[in-house]
Write an enzyme that holds these catalytic residues in place. Sequence first.
Site, PDB file in Angstrom:
ATOM      1  N   SER A 119      60.517  91.210  54.928  1.00 36.79           N
ATOM      2  CA  SER A 119      59.876  90.890  53.651  1.00 36.79           C
ATOM      3  C   SER A 119      60.349  91.794  52.514  1.00 36.79           C
ATOM      4  O   SER A 119      59.557  92.157  51.634  1.00 36.79           O
ATOM      5  CB  SER A 119      58.343  90.925  53.794  1.00 36.79           C
ATOM      6  N   GLU A 137      63.777  96.280  61.945  1.00 42.75           N
ATOM      7  CA  GLU A 137      63.051  95.107  61.450  1.00 42.75           C
ATOM      8  C   GLU A 137      61.771  94.921  62.261  1.00 42.75           C
ATOM      9  O   GLU A 137      61.791  94.267  63.317  1.00 42.75           O
ATOM     10  CB  GLU A 137      63.913  93.854  61.597  1.00 42.75           C
ATOM     11  N   ASN A 171      70.442  87.265  55.171  1.00 43.32           N
ATOM     12  CA  ASN A 171      70.441  86.421  56.371  1.00 43.32           C
ATOM     13  C   ASN A 171      69.867  85.063  55.982  1.00 43.32           C
ATOM     14  O   ASN A 171      68.662  84.925  55.812  1.00 43.32           O
ATOM     15  CB  ASN A 171      69.589  87.091  57.459  1.00 43.32           C
ATOM     16  N   TRP A 172      70.755  84.087  55.827  1.00 46.16           N
ATOM     17  CA  TRP A 172      70.321  82.760  55.389  1.00 46.16           C
ATOM     18  C   TRP A 172      69.773  81.917  56.533  1.00 46.16           C
ATOM     19  O   TRP A 172      69.304  80.798  56.308  1.00 46.16           O
ATOM     20  CB  TRP A 172      71.484  82.030  54.705  1.00 46.16           C
ATOM     21  N   LYS A 173      69.880  82.394  57.737  1.00 44.87           N
ATOM     22  CA  LYS A 173      69.333  81.698  58.916  1.00 44.87           C
ATOM     23  C   LYS A 173      69.812  80.244  58.954  1.00 44.87           C
ATOM     24  O   LYS A 173      70.953  79.959  58.597  1.00 44.87           O
ATOM     25  CB  LYS A 173      67.798  81.794  58.921  1.00 44.87           C
ATOM     26  N   GLY A 224      65.972  88.425  54.409  1.00 46.29           N
ATOM     27  CA  GLY A 224      65.902  87.032  54.836  1.00 46.29           C
ATOM     28  C   GLY A 224      65.553  86.121  53.672  1.00 46.29           C
ATOM     29  O   GLY A 224      66.409  85.725  52.882  1.00 46.29           O
ATOM     30  N   GLY A 225      64.279  85.794  53.544  1.00 43.66           N
ATOM     31  CA  GLY A 225      63.833  84.808  52.564  1.00 43.66           C
ATOM     32  C   GLY A 225      64.317  85.076  51.147  1.00 43.66           C
ATOM     33  O   GLY A 225      64.750  84.150  50.443  1.00 43.66           O
ATOM     34  N   HIS A 262      68.769  89.802  66.592  1.00 44.37           N
ATOM     35  CA  HIS A 262      67.693  89.451  65.653  1.00 44.37           C
ATOM     36  C   HIS A 262      66.457  89.026  66.451  1.00 44.37           C
ATOM     37  O   HIS A 262      66.569  88.380  67.498  1.00 44.37           O
ATOM     38  CB  HIS A 262      68.149  88.333  64.722  1.00 44.37           C
ATOM     39  N   GLY A 299      59.437  87.570  57.452  1.00 45.46           N
ATOM     40  CA  GLY A 299      59.000  86.277  56.937  1.00 45.46           C
ATOM     41  C   GLY A 299      57.514  86.177  56.690  1.00 45.46           C
ATOM     42  O   GLY A 299      56.986  85.082  56.492  1.00 45.46           O
ATOM     43  N   GLU A 326      64.462  86.723  66.064  1.00 43.35           N
ATOM     44  CA  GLU A 326      64.358  85.273  66.300  1.00 43.35           C
ATOM     45  C   GLU A 326      65.228  84.853  67.479  1.00 43.35           C
ATOM     46  O   GLU A 326      64.900  83.883  68.181  1.00 43.35           O
ATOM     47  CB  GLU A 326      64.710  84.521  65.005  1.00 43.35           C
TER      48      GLU A 326
HETATM   49  C1  PEP Z   1      65.155  88.675  58.625  1.00 44.03           C
HETATM   50  O1  PEP Z   1      65.090  87.528  59.020  1.00 44.03           O
HETATM   51  O2  PEP Z   1      65.958  89.476  59.118  1.00 44.03           O
HETATM   52  C2  PEP Z   1      64.242  89.082  57.578  1.00 44.03           C
HETATM   53  C3  PEP Z   1      64.143  90.352  57.295  1.00 44.03           C
HETATM   54  O3  PEP Z   1      63.533  88.075  56.966  1.00 44.03           O
HETATM   55  P1  PEP Z   1      62.546  88.253  55.690  1.00 44.03           P
HETATM   56  O4  PEP Z   1      63.262  89.100  54.669  1.00 44.03           O
HETATM   57  O5  PEP Z   1      62.310  86.868  55.221  1.00 44.03           O
HETATM   58  O6  PEP Z   1      61.324  88.924  56.185  1.00 44.03           O
END
Ligand code: PEP
Length: 259
Positions: free
Chosen positions: A212, A166, A9-11, A233-234, A89, A172, A91
């Site tokens: 994470s 999640e 997920n590049w957001k 994500g990151g 999600h 994050g 966010e």
């Molecule tokens: C996400 O945004 O779905 C996510 C899991 O982010 P991260 O891996 O950065 O925690």
Amino acid sequence: MRPVIVAGNWKMHTTPADAGELARTIGARTRVDGVTVRDALAGPDVAAPDGTGLAVGAQDVHHEAAGAFTGAISAPMLDGLATWVIVGHSERRRDACETDELIGRKLVAARAAGLRAILCVGEQLADRDAGRAHDIVDGQVRGCLAASDPAALGGDDGRGFTIAYEPVWAIGTGRNARGADAAEMAGAIRAALASLAFSGGGDDVPVLYGGSVASSNIDEFMAEPAIDGALVGGASLKPDEMAAIVARAGLTAAARAAA
Ligand code: PEP
């Protein structure tokens, strides 16, 4: 057998040029030839161009198929551009105040357009600390799916929709859940699916872990038979990290296929 899925997920990161370069680099480092975001977008069948198993997804979708909704993207508008979509999600729940009911409608809209959907659920830290994580996630699954016909969502062959557990406190933050806790929550998710009359008791619906995820902890999740991959994500913005995560998940996929 449920598929193993790793989704990045590049957001709201990357430009088109950056995204192409990132996809190319990740593709090269995972030894998937000829894959770029642009190539994938260009193909009519982007579910697995060239049998690479690589596909493009959108990060959200509107709950209506069409209408006067300036700035929104409907599921039919994604035709030819994406074969997957994320809904719910945290966010989006936080920033756009999306409710379970609305997210459920997005899921139905996505499925009606033939998109494979990743439905995100997860508790806040205060909920986990208070011992409410199970109830919160159970309520989210029911709230999103209660009004839907399981057959219409087509979850039974693992190609309809996927659920990503999640925990919000892990997204994050660099603080991941423990593999055993994620597996327990996957069990809670499948129990909720079973009570909503999903055939197979939800056993055919892949459940991913997100929060994470990194190359240093992916094994902990893939070691759990209840977990079928990761939403990243990151780390998905870092080619070496993402390639290592995909490689580790690939080992699990091969082992499960051989079992
Ligand atoms: C996400 O945004 O779905 C996510 C899991 O982010 P991260 O891996 O950065 O925690």
